[in-house]
Design a protein around this motif. Structure first.
Motif, short mmCIF file in Angstrom:
data_model
loop_
_atom_site.label_atom_id
_atom_site.label_comp_id
_atom_site.label_asym_id
_atom_site.label_seq_id
_atom_site.Cartn_x
_atom_site.Cartn_y
_atom_site.Cartn_z
N GLU A 1 66.62 -5.26 43.37
CA GLU A 1 66.80 -6.42 44.37
C GLU A 1 66.49 -6.03 46.01
O GLU A 1 65.74 -6.89 46.69
N PHE B 1 68.07 -5.36 53.87
CA PHE B 1 67.67 -5.60 52.46
C PHE B 1 68.56 -5.08 51.45
O PHE B 1 68.02 -4.62 50.36
N LYS B 2 69.86 -5.25 51.57
CA LYS B 2 71.01 -4.65 50.67
C LYS B 2 70.57 -3.11 50.17
O LYS B 2 70.85 -2.72 49.46
N ARG C 1 62.46 -5.46 46.27
CA ARG C 1 61.83 -6.62 46.22
C ARG C 1 61.88 -7.40 47.50
O ARG C 1 60.89 -7.85 47.87
N GLU C 2 63.05 -7.37 47.97
CA GLU C 2 63.16 -8.05 49.40
C GLU C 2 62.34 -7.25 50.52
O GLU C 2 61.86 -7.89 51.23
N GLN D 1 62.06 -6.76 38.95
CA GLN D 1 62.10 -7.31 40.26
C GLN D 1 60.65 -7.52 40.71
O GLN D 1 60.32 -8.58 41.26
N PHE E 1 58.87 -8.69 52.48
CA PHE E 1 59.24 -8.89 53.94
C PHE E 1 57.96 -7.82 54.55
O PHE E 1 57.36 -8.85 55.40
#
Length: 215
Positions: free
Chosen positions: A95, A67-68, A98-99, A145, A103
């Motif tokens: 970002e 997830f970065k 949010r990911e 986000q 998930f």
């Protein structure tokens, strides 16, 4: 049952107690900062450093790139959490959050964010259940986000600019003085404790216990 069976059973029970409870991720615990050695000890990396302090104390690992972010699962405040250190640089932190939230289907109310705050003296903490970014670009990104500011946070005081004309970016990317570090190190440990109290008992309880306190 033979003596060997007894020992095997005892070892199995010991391993089961030592292992953290598995299960679905229920919370995100996010420390904010900038990746890279250049920024490691700066004021802006208070969130990263709070999670690092927790890892040093407990042996928790936050070293899987997902997830970065650098991530690690663990039991925290009685719940299964995903620890996160976004690797996108501060102003894009949202970002990664949010990911991960999408998930695991984690609502904002179960996303705890730890970050630096220049409005607080070095070593002071402030827990809030929600609120604006207050000029902190990582929090601003998360709000953008997620589309909401309704997530709990632990603010870690890094001190105000020495004078009004001092460039804000230069200030938050500066290192603390040796004397400030003496106040800051215990605050990092308390910040992780405050985040754990949010998970276990809620932000209101954590605020009552941790707000404004320093060593």
């Amino acid at each position: 049952m033979s003596i060997f069976d007894v020992f095997a059973k005892l070892e199995a029970e010991k391993a089961q107690k030592a292992a953290p409870a598995a299960g679905p991720v229920e919370w995100l615990v996010v420390g904010l900062g900038n990746p890279g050695d250049k920024y490691a000890m700066t004021r802006h990396n208070a969130g990263f450093r709070a999670l690092d302090a927790y890892c040093a104390k407990t042996g928790q690992k936050i070293d899987r790139l997902k997830f970065k972010a650098l991530t690690g699962e663990g039991t925290f405040g009685g719940a299964r959490v995903l620890f996160m250190k976004p690797q996108t640089f501060m102003n894009l932190s949202g970002e990664a959050v949010r990911e991960a939230a999408a998930f695991y289907k984690i609502p904002p109310a179960r996303i705890v964010v730890l970050f630096d705050d220049i409005s607080l003296d070095v070593g002071r903490l402030r827990v809030r259940p929600k609120g604006s970014a207050g000029g902190q670009n990582g929090v601003k990104s998360i709000i953008a986000q997620l589309g909401t500011d309704q997530f709990p946070r632990v603010k870690i005081g890094v001190g105000a600019k020495p004078h009004p004309d001092y460039d804000l970016a230069d200030w938050v990317l500066s290192r603390l003085t040796p004397d400030e570090e003496k106040q800051f190190a215990p605050a990092l440990a308390r910040a992780a404790e405050a985040a754990e109290d949010i998970v276990r008992n809620g932000a209101a309880h954590a605020a009552q216990y941790f707000n404004g306190k320093s060593e």
